[in-house]
Design an enzyme around this catalytic site. Structure first.
Site: not given
Length: 175
Positions: A91, A16-19
């Site tokens: 993570e 959901y983010g920087t990936l």
């Protein structure tokens, strides 16, 4: 190929983010030396969660508090065990983020059309999601997002790990 799958099964992951594609850490997923990853489509949580951007490094966090915030949109990948280990390392699972399997909606991008809702074209699937399980309650007082982009209107640019001050513990800001 089939023999390899028995030795190295695939794991479904929701990011959901920087990936996500076009975001600062997507190179980790694209790098075949980290393992195998196949983009399946756009995902959306079936339960609302708070997606926040926090710390002086502007890190996106999905807080483990259901029915608060938004149904969060992200991307779904099938990854092998090597890639899952690499994502766990990024993570800091299970000591910082915690990876839990949740039900999410999956929609191939080609099926997202004007006039159709995500719920009409999506199908339920289980996927691993990285949550921040222990967090400072003040994080719930700020902005919550339905989708993350490093170039979003929020103006909060993510600071990549290699640029960060190694003597500064950003975790103390959120826990």
């Amino acid at each position: 190929m089939y023999e390899n799958l028995f030795k190295n099964p695939l794991h479904r992951v929701f990011v959901y983010g920087t990936l996500k594609r076009g975001e600062p850490n997507h190179g980790i997923i694209k790098d075949v030396t980290n393992g195998y990853a196949k983009f399946l489509g756009i995902g959306k949580t079936t339960i609302s969660y708070p997606l926040v951007i926090a710390t002086k490094y502007n890190i996106p966090f999905l807080l483990k508090k259901s029915n608060v915030g938004n149904h969060v949109q992200g991307e779904i990948y099938d990854v092998d065990s090597a890639m899952l280990r690499r994502l766990d390392e990024l993570e800091e699972h299970p000591t910082f983020y915690e990876r839990t399997e949740e039900e999410v909606l999956l929609t191939p991008e080609a099926r997202l059309r004007p006039g159709k809702t995500f719920e009409e074209v999506g199908e339920l699937t289980k996927a691993w999601i990285y949550f921040l399980p222990r967090y400072n309650p003040t994080l719930l007082e700020g902005s919550m997002y339905a989708s993350y982009s490093n170039n979003g209107k929020h103006g909060l640019k993510y600071c990549e790990k290699y640029v960060r001050d190694p003597s500064y513990d950003h975790k103390k800001e959120v826990q």
